[in-house]
Design an enzyme around this catalytic site. Structure first.
Site, short mmCIF file in Angstrom:
data_model
loop_
_atom_site.label_atom_id
_atom_site.label_comp_id
_atom_site.label_asym_id
_atom_site.label_seq_id
_atom_site.Cartn_x
_atom_site.Cartn_y
_atom_site.Cartn_z
CG PHE A 1 -3.00 15.56 1.84
CD1 PHE A 1 -3.91 14.57 2.13
CD2 PHE A 1 -2.67 15.81 0.52
CE1 PHE A 1 -4.49 13.82 1.12
CE2 PHE A 1 -3.25 15.06 -0.51
CZ PHE A 1 -4.17 14.07 -0.21
CG ASP B 1 -4.75 9.24 6.63
OD1 ASP B 1 -4.02 9.81 7.46
OD2 ASP B 1 -5.77 9.76 6.16
NE ARG C 1 -3.10 8.53 -8.82
CZ ARG C 1 -3.67 8.17 -7.69
NH1 ARG C 1 -2.93 7.82 -6.66
NH2 ARG C 1 -4.98 8.16 -7.57
CD GLU D 1 -2.81 1.49 0.66
OE1 GLU D 1 -2.48 1.72 -0.50
OE2 GLU D 1 -3.98 1.61 1.10
CG ASP D 2 -0.86 4.86 -1.47
OD1 ASP D 2 -1.52 4.34 -0.55
OD2 ASP D 2 -1.39 5.62 -2.31
P1 IMP Z 1 -6.98 5.37 5.03
O1 IMP Z 1 -8.13 4.49 4.65
O2 IMP Z 1 -7.44 6.60 5.76
O3 IMP Z 1 -5.88 4.66 5.78
O4 IMP Z 1 -6.37 5.96 3.73
C1 IMP Z 1 -5.85 5.19 2.78
C2 IMP Z 1 -5.81 5.90 1.45
O5 IMP Z 1 -6.08 7.32 1.53
C3 IMP Z 1 -4.44 5.78 0.86
O6 IMP Z 1 -4.30 4.59 0.13
C4 IMP Z 1 -4.35 7.00 0.01
O7 IMP Z 1 -4.91 6.73 -1.26
C5 IMP Z 1 -5.20 8.03 0.71
N1 IMP Z 1 -4.38 8.94 1.52
C6 IMP Z 1 -4.26 8.97 2.87
N2 IMP Z 1 -3.42 9.92 3.27
C7 IMP Z 1 -2.96 10.50 2.14
C8 IMP Z 1 -2.03 11.57 1.90
O8 IMP Z 1 -1.42 12.19 2.79
N3 IMP Z 1 -1.82 11.88 0.58
C9 IMP Z 1 -2.45 11.24 -0.44
N4 IMP Z 1 -3.31 10.23 -0.26
C10 IMP Z 1 -3.57 9.88 1.02
MG MG Z 2 -5.48 7.56 -3.09
#
Ligand code: IMP
Ligand code: MG
Length: 177
Positions: free
Chosen positions: A153, A104, A166, A100-101
């Site tokens: 962010f 969050d 990206r 995963e990238d």
């Molecule tokens: P989560 O479900 O809140 O953990 O977020 C996961 C997804 O939100 C990641 O796979 C990203 O696509 C996006 N995301 C969360 N934080 C960031 C950020 O700081 N920059 C860009 N995308 C983010």
């Molecule tokens: Mg995303």
């Protein structure tokens, strides 16, 4: 929202990213030696990290991709996850590694883990380039972390703001104000 590169402040350089990814790849190669591993990339954000991590992992394994969407664009995750594109191979009885990238809130990863655990892999681990632990809303294990970062962010190296940035080769903090 007007988006501009002038609002991006460098956080992780190409050199820092590549050095850390080499280390992660070496660790993964060690941990998965002689195992039937499937490396699962979560599109779209993971694409540069996935390509570099897979090439840094000196083993023979299968690569597969999944695309999930969390509803709503912008800078917040909603926790409602929909599978847009599923894996093209079975993971039953195999060692699955989700790549995963960024983690969050953890909501996306938690959902994906549950979907994949239902398929009874031999093991399921997670590798994430970036982790924002202070933002976590659900506890989710991340086994391989590239960099743990503060609550910013970030964009670049796969990470987007409404689909943009990206393709930047580095990771930067996006400052909207
Ligand atoms: P989560 O479900 O809140 O953990 O977020 C996961 C997804 O939100 C990641 O796979 C990203 O696509 C996006 N995301 C969360 N934080 C960031 C950020 O700081 N920059 C860009 N995308 C983010
Ligand atoms: Mg995303």
């Amino acid at each position: 929202m007007t988006m501009s590169r002038s609002r991006i402040y460098p956080l992780l350089t190409q050199e820092q990213l590549q050095k850390r990814i080499q280390e992660l790849g070496a660790q993964i190669a060690k941990d998965y030696a002689n195992k039937d591993m499937v490396m699962i990339g979560l599109l779209n954000g993971v694409y540069p990290f996935f390509a570099d991590l897979a090439r840094s992992t000196d083993l023979d394994f299968e690569v597969s991709f999944m695309r999930v969407a969390s509803y709503g664009g912008g800078m917040e995750s909603t926790g409602e996850v929909k599978v847009i594109q599923d894996l093209d191979s079975s993971i039953r009885g195999r060692h699955a590694l989700i790549v995963e990238d960024i983690v969050d809130t953890g909501l996306t990863l938690d959902k994906v883990r549950k979907i994949l655990l239902d398929r009874e892999p031999a093991s399921l681990r997670v590798a994430a380039l970036l982790d924002k632990p202070s933002r976590r809303r659900v506890e989710v294990p991340v086994d391989y972390v590239g960099f743990s970062i503060e609550d910013h962010f970030v964009v670049g190296y796969g990470l987007d703001l409404d689909g943009k940035f990206r393709n930047l080769p580095y990771v930067g903090i996006y400052n909207p104000a």
